[in-house]
Scaffold this active site. Structure first.
Site, PDB file in Angstrom:
ATOM      1  N   HIS A 218       0.835   4.501   8.137  1.00 39.77           N
ATOM      2  CA  HIS A 218       0.099   5.103   9.241  1.00 39.77           C
ATOM      3  C   HIS A 218       0.669   4.695  10.598  1.00 39.77           C
ATOM      4  O   HIS A 218       1.477   3.781  10.695  1.00 39.77           O
ATOM      5  CB  HIS A 218      -1.373   4.698   9.173  1.00 39.77           C
ATOM      6  CG  HIS A 218      -2.086   5.299   8.007  1.00 39.77           C
ATOM      7  ND1 HIS A 218      -2.281   4.613   6.829  1.00 39.77           N
ATOM      8  CD2 HIS A 218      -2.606   6.521   7.819  1.00 39.77           C
ATOM      9  CE1 HIS A 218      -2.914   5.390   5.979  1.00 39.77           C
ATOM     10  NE2 HIS A 218      -3.135   6.562   6.551  1.00 39.77           N
TER      11      HIS A 218
ATOM     12  N   GLU B 205      -2.967  -2.579   4.844  1.00 42.51           N
ATOM     13  CA  GLU B 205      -1.629  -2.024   4.987  1.00 42.51           C
ATOM     14  C   GLU B 205      -0.889  -2.849   6.012  1.00 42.51           C
ATOM     15  O   GLU B 205      -1.515  -3.533   6.826  1.00 42.51           O
ATOM     16  CB  GLU B 205      -1.815  -0.596   5.511  1.00 42.51           C
ATOM     17  CG  GLU B 205      -0.741   0.382   5.223  1.00 42.51           C
ATOM     18  CD  GLU B 205      -1.132   1.764   5.757  1.00 42.51           C
ATOM     19  OE1 GLU B 205      -2.178   2.301   5.350  1.00 42.51           O
ATOM     20  OE2 GLU B 205      -0.409   2.278   6.601  1.00 42.51           O
TER      21      GLU B 205
END
Lengths: 375, 300
Positions: free
Chosen positions: B252, B213
């Site tokens: 996140h 990510e």
């Protein structure tokens, strides 16, 4: 949680770091009055959280009253919606230093960063000449040991009284980093002043979101968010980002929601908002859909693949939210994970087509958002 | 074989008396995991389903049982204390699922793990699973189109996205040897690159799928290991956040692009340069694995 420059500087000043004299102003009249108190030349600095303020024209030097008035007018009229201006005395400096304390995720401690060539081009320098940025690992079990601060001061080229003053500022900044549970405490530029000593020209302080309960003074306010909806989502504990496209994302899981955002962009669609109602929020279907509907999207796209977030509960939440809100847009669902069989039944019974393939769901949402159709 | 956890791992579960903890502890046992004790202050003498004795503290548990791994179901504000208790008890394999550990405590956890040579997985993770054998954490292992045993190692920062991508590994005709979630926080106890020697040494892992990510540098560190030929098995990566606008905290906590570093595109470029295959969409992961493993088998 990023703090504004004036908040960061207040914290720095209390920790013993010299800052320029400054007064806050909410309009042109207050700015003018502040200029009279501070004297000229002074600097008008927009209190916004985005970087690159200088290059965006949000920091302006004023040599007299007329210039300050003009600067305040221009900045308050800027598209960034500036609500607060900091009027500060201009500092007569001989050079600009970069000094920061941040987390060292790999080393498990803090990282003290310093560079003799600070100022607005530090990010460019970090790319082109990273060796010029001095890095020191600091274990969190210590307050910054004097030897580390001294070593840094001499390595930057300071000596004598100046080295001592710099070391003291580094120690103070580290103390702020620890006391505020910060992700980043940064002074850029730190002015080395012609008459001696240092002054913090700017201040950045970002407090860890997971530690905000220990720092109630930084509780975010409505004005800190991109929209009222974003503020409401924050109060609900629902991760949310405001955009202005056609498709509202009502997904679960940070990684999956981010991926759905990518797939929509790939397919040529646009996003109205990013919203996650997974994890602890999976029973908040009604609230989540309410927030999406505020954006008048053409489509609400629901993609989940949950573990703790049970698919059956989420499906029921969606169906009852639809009954309550009657959203005037298409709903596309792709709900998988724990309890997915029951979820599919619930959705089908409510007249929805329970898709199981993320890409198909994205494709349907994008096609529909383009044709502008209504269900 | 597998990495991190298998049928022989003896697990002590912290916070297993809570609703979430007891639910997942029961599932850990159902999958085949040996859970030998639970630790909850104030609840010694009770049992956790099916028949797990509860102790006030780890020290008190260790007087009666032996263990080599700790599963922490405790809330974020107690995570550091529980990790230190496990380390103090000599445990060197620890999984922390808590989402919301204060940053400075996460840094102290990482420092302690490094100094003890311990492997702390998490926080903010689903944990670790070797499908068909054992798990520590929270995985819907009963969903067979995701958690099918096989010969592909998986490492990930994500939860839901892991289900999405791993389903594509299985759809591609493969299964999973061990899956490790390092967690979504900006300061994970274990970094991707640190898992590579274990996957390299595991004879039952043929290739590794990396689910990354935007944000941080963990994917770049993996690229460095591949480039230096310290990891030589094929790697297929999927990286989320290609279109994430800079400065927005999408994904996140660990996922933010700042100063032009850590973008998904930087990571993709670094991994491709090192020789990893990058799947642009989750659907393409199976295809990339076939390509990568075909190449490996041809070389042999």
């Amino acid at each position: 949680m990023k703090l504004y420059e004036h908040q960061a500087k207040d914290v720095f000043a209390k920790a013993g770091i010299p800052i320029p004299r400054g007064i806050l102003a909410v309009d042109e009249a207050q700015a003018e009055a502040a200029g009279e108190t501070i004297g000229y030349p002074c600097v008008a600095k927009a209190q916004v959280l985005s970087g690159g303020r200088g290059k965006a024209g949000l920091i302006r030097l004023a040599r007299g009253q007329a210039q300050l008035k003009e600067a305040a007018k221009t900045i308050f009229a800027a598209p960034q919606k500036v609500r607060l201006l900091l009027i500060e005395e201009a500092v007569d400096f001989e050079n600009e230093i970069y000094l920061a304390v941040t987390a060292d995720p790999a080393g498990g401690g803090a990282l003290l960063l310093a560079c003799a060539e600070g100022g607005i081009d530090i990010e460019e320098l970090a790319r082109t000449a990273p060796e010029k940025i001095l890095k020191t690992h600091v274990p969190l079990s210590e307050s910054l040991m004097p030897f580390r601060a001294r070593d840094l001061a001499y390595s930057l080229g300071f000596s004598g009284e100046k080295a001592k003053q710099f070391a003291a500022i580094a120690q103070s900044l580290y103390a702020v980093f620890r006391a505020q549970d910060a992700e980043l405490a940064e002074i850029n530029p730190l002015f080395a002043v012609k008459s001696g000593g240092f002054v913090a020209g700017d201040g950045k302080l970002s407090v860890d979101d997971n530690s905000l309960n220990l720092h109630p003074e930084w509780e975010p306010q409505a004005g800190d968010f991109d929209s009222e909806t974003a503020f409401e989502a924050y109060k609900e504990g629902i991760p949310y980002l405001q955009f202005d496209g056609d498709i509202s994302l009502m997904c679960a899981g940070a990684g999956l929601t981010t991926t759905v955002y990518d797939l929509i962009a790939d397919a040529g669609g646009t996003v109205a908002n990013y919203l996650e109602f997974g994890g602890p929020n999976y029973r908040k279907g009604l609230k989540a859909m309410e927030l999406c509907v505020r954006n008048n999207p053409k489509v609400i796209l629901i993609v989940t693949f949950g573990t703790i977030a049970r698919a059956d509960v989420m499906a029921e939440g969606i169906v009852s939210a639809m009954a309550a809100l009657k959203p005037p847009c298409l709903i596309v669902t792709c709900i998988r994970g724990t309890g997915e069989e029951d979820a599919a039944k619930t959705l089908a019974a409510a007249g929805l087509d329970p898709l199981v393939d993320t890409e198909k769901a994205v494709k349907r949402a994008v096609e529909f958002s383009r044709s502008g159709g209504r269900p | 074989m597998s990495i991190f956890i298998d049928r022989t791992t003896r697990v002590v579960a912290f916070g297993a008396t809570g609703s979430e903890g007891s639910f997942w502890t029961k599932h850990m046992v159902e999958l085949g995991t040996q859970v030998v004790a639970a630790v909850t202050p104030g609840k010694e003498g009770e049992k956790v389903e099916p028949e797990i004795p509860v102790f006030h503290s780890l020290r008190r548990a260790l007087a009666q049982i032996s263990t080599d791994a700790a599963m922490l179901f405790v809330p974020p504000r107690f995570a550091k204390d529980a990790v230190f208790e496990a380390l103090d008890g000599g445990i060197r394999k620890i999984v922390v699922v808590a989402d919301g550990i204060p940053l400075h405590e996460a840094l102290q956890i990482r420092a302690a793990a490094l100094s003890c040579g311990a492997r702390v997985i998490g926080g903010n993770t689903s944990g670790a699973i070797s499908p068909g054998q054992a798990m520590m954490g929270m995985f819907p292992y009963w969903i067979q189109r995701v958690y099918k045993p096989g010969r592909i190692g998986v490492m990930t920062r994500s939860g839901s996205l892991t289900n999405e991508v791993t389903a594509m590994v299985v759809a591609g005709g493969f299964g999973v040897s061990s899956l490790i979630g390092v967690g979504g926080d900006s300061v994970p106890g274990t970094r991707f690159a640190e898992l590579l020697p274990d996957f390299q040494a595991d004879p039952e892992t043929d290739a590794v799928v990396l689910i990354g990510e935007l944000g941080g540098t963990m994917e770049e560190e993996v690229a460095d290991e591949i480039a230096a030929q310290r990891f030589t098995k094929p790697i297929v990566a999927f990286i989320g956040g290609r279109h994430a606008p800079p400065g927005k905290r999408m994904g996140h906590a660990g996922a933010i692009v700042s100063g032009g570093r850590g973008s998904a595109l930087d990571k993709i470029a670094a991994l491709q340069k090192a020789g990893a295959l990058v799947a642009e969409k989750p659907r393409l992961v199976g295809e990339c694995l076939r390509k990568a493993l075909g190449r490996m088998y041809d070389r042999n």
